[in-house]
Write an enzyme that holds these catalytic residues in place. Structure first.
Site, mmCIF file in Angstrom:
data_model
loop_
_atom_site.group_PDB
_atom_site.id
_atom_site.type_symbol
_atom_site.label_atom_id
_atom_site.label_comp_id
_atom_site.label_asym_id
_atom_site.label_seq_id
_atom_site.Cartn_x
_atom_site.Cartn_y
_atom_site.Cartn_z
ATOM 1 N N HIS A 55 0.842 -1.209 0.000
ATOM 2 C CA HIS A 55 0.000 0.000 0.000
ATOM 3 C C HIS A 55 0.865 1.241 0.000
ATOM 4 C CE1 HIS A 55 0.721 -0.436 4.307
ATOM 5 N NE2 HIS A 55 0.201 0.761 4.536
ATOM 6 N N HIS A 60 6.176 2.137 4.009
ATOM 7 C CA HIS A 60 6.220 0.900 3.211
ATOM 8 C C HIS A 60 6.849 1.126 1.837
ATOM 9 C CE1 HIS A 60 3.435 -1.286 5.990
ATOM 10 N NE2 HIS A 60 3.311 -0.028 6.388
ATOM 11 N N HIS A 114 -7.562 -0.385 5.420
ATOM 12 C CA HIS A 114 -6.525 0.476 5.997
ATOM 13 C C HIS A 114 -6.297 1.646 5.024
ATOM 14 C CE1 HIS A 114 -2.794 1.618 8.017
ATOM 15 N NE2 HIS A 114 -2.127 1.443 6.890
ATOM 16 N N ASP A 131 -0.390 -3.718 6.320
ATOM 17 C CA ASP A 131 -1.036 -3.170 7.522
ATOM 18 C C ASP A 131 -2.514 -3.548 7.598
ATOM 19 O OD1 ASP A 131 1.386 -1.990 8.096
ATOM 20 O OD2 ASP A 131 0.711 0.072 7.754
ATOM 21 N N HIS A 169 4.430 -4.744 10.922
ATOM 22 C CA HIS A 169 4.834 -4.017 12.135
ATOM 23 C C HIS A 169 4.921 -4.954 13.330
ATOM 24 C CE1 HIS A 169 4.465 0.211 10.735
ATOM 25 N NE2 HIS A 169 3.533 -0.261 9.941
HETATM 26 FE FE FE Z 1 2.691 0.844 8.163
HETATM 27 ZN ZN ZN Z 2 0.093 1.783 6.491
#
Ligand code: FE
Ligand code: ZN
Length: 259
Positions: A55, A60, A114, A131, A169
């Site tokens: 994304h 990222h 997200h 995420d 994460h």
């Molecule tokens: Fe992130």
């Molecule tokens: Zn993100």
């Protein structure tokens, strides 16, 4: 043998580096920072052939430009339905990509929520979900919607339980703290908290996780469980029906009261 190695970036991001022992070409997922990838590739004499993006967020994608400068022939794959300027090949649900160097075929899933165009990569029992799903939790709703994220998590929940979940994460212990608010007596959750605390105390990552473990302990994948529904309703102060409503209440509960 395929190896998937975490490269820690910033405070708590994981850049996943995939390599096949003895092969010089490697692949990275969501390189928010080029530094850790340069260091690993130099130390192990590897050349980057492919970059996979889930994304658009900077943590990222921030390393892509520098990685391309170092390896101009590396191909950058990323989401078709959101803007990532550095992507060479845009991907959407059902697209397949064969990573020759890894003898691995990945299929793309659309998992918005997200962000509006978030994608995930699934194949060979591996899931790179950015995420969307985290160990013990899930991403926040930024530029997508609660309904999208709820549906995306349902889609992930239907993958084989042995799927290894490579999220982006290290948020696991904080996530499990909220999970305990929702299900204070879930024995699988209490056991998991002890195990993950032990890993962190030894400086080890808690990811990848398995989908089976997430299904047993992650409240955002347990929106059909009576205890979870009851807890969400108690917070919302009203009756909730269906996955989407329960999911939205849980996500808003965590956002407003937990962190
Ligand atoms: Fe992130
Ligand atoms: Zn993100």
């Amino acid at each position: 043998m395929l190896e998937v190695i975490p490269q820690l970036a910033f405070d708590d991001n994981y850049i996943w580096l995939l390599r096949w022992q003895g092969v010089a070409a490697c692949v990275v997922v969501d390189p928010g920072d080029e530094g850790p990838v340069f260091a690993y590739c130099q130390e192990h004499d590897l050349q980057l052939s492919t970059i996979l993006i889930t994304h658009k967020h900077g943590d990222h994608t921030g390393g892509v430009a520098e990685l391309k400068r170092r390896w101009p022939r590396a191909v950058v794959y990323g989401p078709a339905h959101e803007p990532v300027a550095t992507v060479d090949r845009k991907l959407a649900a059902g697209d397949k990509l064969m990573l020759e160097a890894l003898r691995l075929e990945l299929e793309v899933m659309d998992v918005p929520g997200h962000t509006e165009g978030h994608i995930a990569y699934h194949g060979g029992n591996l899931l790179f979900c950015g995420d969307t799903l985290f160990a013990g939790g899930c991403g926040r709703v930024f530029s997508g919607s609660f309904e999208q994220l709820s549906d995306s998590l349902r889609q992930i929940a239907s993958l084989p339980p042995e799927t290894q979940v490579y999220c982006a994460h290290e948020y696991t212990l904080a996530n499990l703290g909220f999970a305990k608010w929702v299900e204070p007596e879930n024995p699988a959750l209490l056991a998991r908290i002890r195990q993950e605390q032990e890993k962190r105390a030894r400086g080890l990552p808690t990811v990848p996780s398995s989908l089976a473990l997430e299904l047993a302990t992650n409240p955002f994948l347990r929106t059909d469980q009576p205890v979870v529904i009851q807890a969400a309703e108690a917070w919302a102060g009203r009756t909730l029906s269906g996955h989407r409503e329960v999911f939205k209440a849980l996500r808003q509960w965590k956002d407003s009261d937990y962190d």
